[in-house]
Design a protein around this motif. Structure first.
Motif, PDB file in Angstrom:
ATOM      1  N   THR A  66      -6.705  -1.271  -6.497  1.00  0.00           N
ATOM      2  CA  THR A  66      -7.743  -0.365  -6.995  1.00  0.00           C
ATOM      3  C   THR A  66      -7.202   1.027  -7.228  1.00  0.00           C
ATOM      4  N   LYS A  67      -6.338   1.497  -6.333  1.00  0.00           N
ATOM      5  CA  LYS A  67      -5.867   2.869  -6.529  1.00  0.00           C
ATOM      6  C   LYS A  67      -4.966   2.972  -7.750  1.00  0.00           C
ATOM      7  N   LEU A 126      -6.950  -5.352  -2.126  1.00  0.00           N
ATOM      8  CA  LEU A 126      -7.981  -4.582  -2.823  1.00  0.00           C
ATOM      9  C   LEU A 126      -7.589  -3.117  -2.914  1.00  0.00           C
ATOM     10  N   PHE A 127      -7.057  -2.608  -1.821  1.00  0.00           N
ATOM     11  CA  PHE A 127      -6.752  -1.174  -1.752  1.00  0.00           C
ATOM     12  C   PHE A 127      -5.635  -0.804  -2.722  1.00  0.00           C
ATOM     13  N   LEU A 163      -5.335   0.918 -10.430  1.00  0.00           N
ATOM     14  CA  LEU A 163      -6.310   0.786 -11.528  1.00  0.00           C
ATOM     15  C   LEU A 163      -6.964   2.136 -11.825  1.00  0.00           C
ATOM     16  N   GLY A 164      -7.358   2.838 -10.746  1.00  0.00           N
ATOM     17  CA  GLY A 164      -8.000   4.137 -10.913  1.00  0.00           C
ATOM     18  C   GLY A 164      -7.111   5.127 -11.651  1.00  0.00           C
ATOM     19  N   LYS A 165      -5.821   5.124 -11.309  1.00  0.00           N
ATOM     20  CA  LYS A 165      -4.878   6.035 -11.973  1.00  0.00           C
ATOM     21  C   LYS A 165      -4.831   5.761 -13.475  1.00  0.00           C
ATOM     22  N   GLU A 180       2.195   7.486  -9.695  1.00  0.00           N
ATOM     23  CA  GLU A 180       1.595   8.816  -9.845  1.00  0.00           C
ATOM     24  C   GLU A 180       1.708   9.349 -11.276  1.00  0.00           C
ATOM     25  N   ILE A 232       0.830  -1.207   0.000  1.00  0.00           N
ATOM     26  CA  ILE A 232       0.000   0.000   0.000  1.00  0.00           C
ATOM     27  C   ILE A 232       0.863   1.255   0.000  1.00  0.00           C
ATOM     28  N   SER A 285      -2.494  10.151  -4.804  1.00  0.00           N
ATOM     29  CA  SER A 285      -3.163   9.073  -4.080  1.00  0.00           C
ATOM     30  C   SER A 285      -2.766   8.982  -2.614  1.00  0.00           C
ATOM     31  N   PHE A 286      -3.519   8.182  -1.896  1.00  0.00           N
ATOM     32  CA  PHE A 286      -3.198   7.829  -0.514  1.00  0.00           C
ATOM     33  C   PHE A 286      -2.134   6.739  -0.511  1.00  0.00           C
ATOM     34  N   ILE A 295      -7.068   4.326 -15.477  1.00  0.00           N
ATOM     35  CA  ILE A 295      -8.256   4.529 -16.312  1.00  0.00           C
ATOM     36  C   ILE A 295      -8.801   5.976 -16.254  1.00  0.00           C
TER      37      ILE A 295
END
Lengths: 285, 628
Positions: free
Chosen positions: B472-473, B468-469, B475-477, B408, B342, B596-597, B479
């Motif tokens: 997903t973060k 998951l965390f 993946l989000g970057k 990033e 993470i 992101s976090f 798309i």
């Protein structure tokens, strides 16, 4: 359940879950209003809202977000369908996770600062509740020796007697799942907490309607899991679900939002103490 | 049997050819041709043996054993020489002890040692063959274009590409050896070769960091190797056997300690805690090396061995307790490395931690050794191999185009490099999302663990949440829909494009066809070895396949033009009118940037790493205690 019955229950679920979910939302709004000294909207207000949203023009930042939001709705429905057809509880949980990921992805795809913060916080929420959800299923399996919703529901004894810790732990994360204060960090329905609504900032019109309807489906599914804890007597099960929901409304209106650190920390500590404690007790017995 | 020998020897011949013929055009030809040959030969072997059950080959003679011994001694001498040259005396000492043990064993027992069957093929070997042959071959192909680019981007690194390819092919040959060997001495020989190959590949850049990390990897793996040779010596002197397939039939007094030692060797090779640092250090090497180490070779050898040992955990008296501690090391590793992933900003480090984490889960499953969990373990091996190869190679391509590999900077990758981005989305989805590959195996793992040991599910529950965390973060970057910067043009060599596309297709095929893989290759194997077999229920498979179909089909709706009124993002009323820009303080125009976090206060490497190292060392000590 055999062939045709499965499909009948799936169809019944698809038709009646949003009606039940919408009514629950309406009652929720009335009770919340009374708690705050207001009269509140009519019972059917959530339906009026959704119909109005559906009639509106489609406004979006990009083309993909609509697809992702649709996938969110679709897989929430799949989750409930697996559950109410008496299918595999783990599979239902995984489908719900997939759905949540689609909502997060939809927010990410907009490249909007507010939605982005909401998406990150939504992820924190998922991370916070996921262990307890899995432990709940594990606990149910340890007692009933099955992951099958139908087998779990037809177990002779109420699960509540053997899984009290798991039940309380599940109640705790239910506050997060219902998006109630103090854990409504990714989006809040209280205007005093945020004006720009986190993860759903960039959704409007029909898209927003889909998000609302998805939440109705999701809430019915979650209350279904609550019912499993007392499934041997369905009247008590439904009473239990009603009491749980009223409790959530009460918690919602008597707390203000906490920081994400508290959400993550408290949910994991609860899962460790109540969830793992209960499982350890069952394993050693 | 000829195919088995061919698969071991052919890559070595190709390696020597590539070392001798140094022209680029010739190399291209040889690599392309040999990749095709490798893939065809691997598939041919599968066709030959997938229906026969385990087939053993006696093949072997004193002369071959002697030859292996001589090569071992020469390699040890080379390694000791290099270690002393770089003042790495610990590495030299470990190698010296290992070599001394080998030489002593050869002199004392060399002539009595006899294995009834030196080589064998069963369905697990076949699955590994496909992974090594197809994915390994594709990675070699990818390296063709990548290494040209690499030297373009790293002008300071001396161009030793022929040597690079030499090692890569030897590596593949050795991996084939590992999965076909039934004679533990042969297995150990190939095992040590993979150690040396990874040492040379990690040190390819020859700068200070590369050399340091290469020796770090060497030391840890040599330590594991010592465990391996101790296991062989103990087994031979006490049970008079050196055959892998004999282990489950031995008495617990003679088998538990060697199995503990072999598990220890497997843990070092699979970079389990406390040995995780060597695999992270391996990141300094060119990206195809990482892909190779993580997907089809090296770390897979470690978990392969532990899966082979799992019948001992399941069926031998006292094996269950030993297996439990092996599992616990895996469980701690799975959890802690998922947490640490993470806090990582570097894409390759995220991938590395995720690999270690998944290997941990495989070891959790293999350590218990029930038929269901072994099914899950092998499924993870398969899905992990193909998805990880895809992800590493994609990151390599992205790095050459964006200039770095920080997550990033992958904002809006889908608009900048759509093809690579879609490949990455497939890879990431395959790694953690329902209904795709990895999730199916995690599901089986969870089901198996509840019946075997419910406390272990706690590790899976928390570890999966962390997994998951971090996925997903990322993946989000990828798309995010962001304007493509003016003048940005992605350059992707043909060999890279071909490999990435093939791997993406393979990932999808593996996900869609998992029930066929299970039915025709896994289930017979599990049944033969564990007396029972596992498969998800028909209705669940149907639901999964339906879900997959929807996830694949629904995006097609994007093709239809919809009546949408496009508006810029909500920026609290400070939009400038231009996309993605807003008025900052003093009326300055600024661009949106989003970060992101990483939650390093909670999931930071330092604290967690210490915790993991201490607890895993304790567990390994207890494991040896149980073994004695």
């Amino acid at each position: 359940m055999s062939g045709i019955n499965v499909w009948i229950s799936v169809v019944l679920y698809i038709i009646f879950a949003p009606i039940a979910g919408g009514l629950i939302a309406g009652i929720d709004r009335i009770i919340s209003a009374r708690m705050q000294g207001r009269v509140g909207p009519p019972l059917l207000q959530p339906f009026y809202d959704v119909f109005k949203l559906m009639a509106k023009e489609s406004i979006a930042v990009n083309r993909q977000q609509k697809l992702y939001v649709f996938c969110f709705l679709f897989f929430v429905i799949v989750t409930g369908a697996i559950f109410f057809a008496g299918g595999d509880l783990l599979l239902a949980i995984f489908a719900l996770t997939l759905a949540s990921i689609f909502l997060i992805i939809a927010a990410y795809s907009t490249f909007s600062p507010y939605a982005y913060i909401g998406a990150e916080r939504e992820m924190l929420q998922v991370m916070a509740y996921e262990p307890m959800v899995i432990l709940t299923v594990v606990g149910m399996f340890m007692v009933t020796k099955s992951f099958n919703v139908l087998d779990i529901a037809s177990y002779s004894q109420p699960l509540l007697y053997t899984l009290p810790g798991i039940f309380l732990g599940f109640l705790f994360i239910l506050t997060i799942k219902f998006r109630k204060s103090p854990f409504d960090i990714s989006m809040s329905h209280h205007a005093h907490q945020e004006i720009v609504r986190g993860v759903i900032t960039e959704f409007s019109g029909p898209e927003l309607a889909m998000v609302e309807v998805a939440h109705w489906y999701e809430n019915v599914f979650l209350l279904g899991i609550v019912c499993l804890f007392f499934a041997s007597n369905w009247i008590i099960a439904i009473v239990l679900a009603i009491v749980v929901y009223l409790l959530e409304i009460y918690i919602d209106n008597n707390n203000s939002r906490l920081k994400w650190q508290h959400t993550l920390g408290s949910a994991w500590i609860v899962a460790l103490i109540l969830g793992v404690g209960n499982i350890a007790f069952l394993a050693l017995r | 049997m000829n195919t088995v020998l061919f698969l071991i020897l052919f890559p070595v011949i190709v390696a020597i050819l590539l070392l001798v013929l140094r022209q680029l055009a010739v190399r291209k030809f040889i690599v392309v041709a040999s990749t095709i040959v490798l893939i065809v030969a691997s598939i041919f072997l599968v066709v030959q043996y997938f229906n026969t059950g385990a087939v053993f080959f006696e093949f072997g003679s004193y002369a071959i054993n002697l030859g292996i011994f001589i090569i071992e001694v020469i390699l040890a001498a080379i390694i000791i020489f290099i270690s002393i040259k770089h003042k790495q005396f610990l590495a030299a000492l470990l190698m010296l002890i290992g070599a001394a043990a080998t030489i002593w064993f050869e002199i004392a027992h060399g002539e009595e040692v006899h294995a009834a069957n030196n080589l064998f093929v069963d369905n697990l070997s076949l699955i590994m063959t496909i992974i090594i042959g197809v994915i390994g071959g594709l990675i070699a192909l990818f390296s063709l274009g990548y290494m040209e680019d690499y030297h373009h981007h790293h002008p300071n690194v001396k161009n030793r590409v022929p040597f690079f390819f030499f090692i890569v092919y030897v590596f593949l040959g050795a991996m084939f050896g590992v999965v076909f060997a039934n004679n533990l001495m042969w297995l150990f020989f190939f095992w040590e070769i993979t150690t040396f190959c990874s040492f040379f590949l990690i040190g390819y850049g020859r700068d200070e960091v590369a050399i340091k990390n290469a020796f770090n990897a060497l030391k840890m793996n040599l330590l594991g190797g010592l465990g391996f040779s101790a296991a062989i010596i103990f087994l031979f002197t006490n049970a008079n056997t050196i055959e892998l397939n004999q282990l489950p039939g031995l008495a617990s007094a003679v088998v538990l300690l060697p199995v503990a030692l072999l598990s220890f060797a497997g843990m070092t090779k699979s970079a389990q805690m406390p040995f995780s640092s060597w695999l992270l250090g391996a990141m300094v090497a060119p990206t195809p090396v990482s892909a190779l180490l993580h997907s089809s070779t090296m770390v897979k050898a470690g978990v392969y061995l532990i899966i082979r040992l799992s019948p001992v955990f399941a069926f031998v008296d006292g094996g269950a307790l030993l297996g439990l501690f092996v599992s616990m090391v895996g469980a701690v590793t799975f959890l802690i490395t998922a947490f640490m992933a993470i806090s990582q900003t570097d894409a390759k480090r995220v991938l590395a931690y995720s690999t270690i984490s998944n290997l941990g889960l495989i070891i959790v499953c293999a350590g218990i050794g029930s038929y269901q969990l072994v099914w899950a373990a092998i499924m993870i091996v398969i899905f992990h191999a193909v998805a990880k190869a895809l992800l590493f190679l994609s990151v390599g391509t992205v790095e050459h185009n964006l200039g770095d590999r920080v997550i990033e900077s992958m904002d809006g990758l889908i608009t900048k490099m759509p093809v690579v981005a879609v490949g990455m989305v497939i890879g990431i989805a395959g790694m953690f999302l329902a209904p795709f590959g990895m999730l199916i195996s995690k599901w089986a793992a969870l089901e198996g663990l509840v019946t075997a040991n419910p406390i272990l599910t706690v590790f899976v529950a928390f570890g999966s949440a962390a997994t998951l965390f971090f996925w997903t973060k990322w993946l989000g970057k990828i798309i995010m829909i962001k304007e493509k910067p003016a003048g940005f043009e992605a350059k992707i060599p043909t060999s890279e494009k071909f490999t990435l596309t093939t791997l993406a297709i393979l990932t999808v095929v593996a996900c869609l066809g998992f029930s066929l893989i299970s039915k025709y290759s896994l289930e017979p194997f599990i049944f033969a070895n564990y007396g029972n077999t596992y498969m998800l229920s028909q209705s669940n498979v149907a639901i999964l396949v339906m879900m997959m179909a929807f996830v694949i089909v629904l995006p097609l709706s994007l093709l239809f033009h919809k009546d949408i009124n496009y508006r810029p993002q909500y920026l609290a009323g400070t939009n400038t009118g231009e996309k993605e820009k807003f008025y900052g303080s003093l009326g300055l125009t600024r661009e949106i940037t989003l970060r992101s976090f990483y939650l390093s206060n909670i999931f930071g490497e330092e604290k967690l790493f210490k915790l993991g190292v201490i607890s895993s060392i304790l567990l390994i000590i207890i494991m040896f205690g149980v073994g004695m």
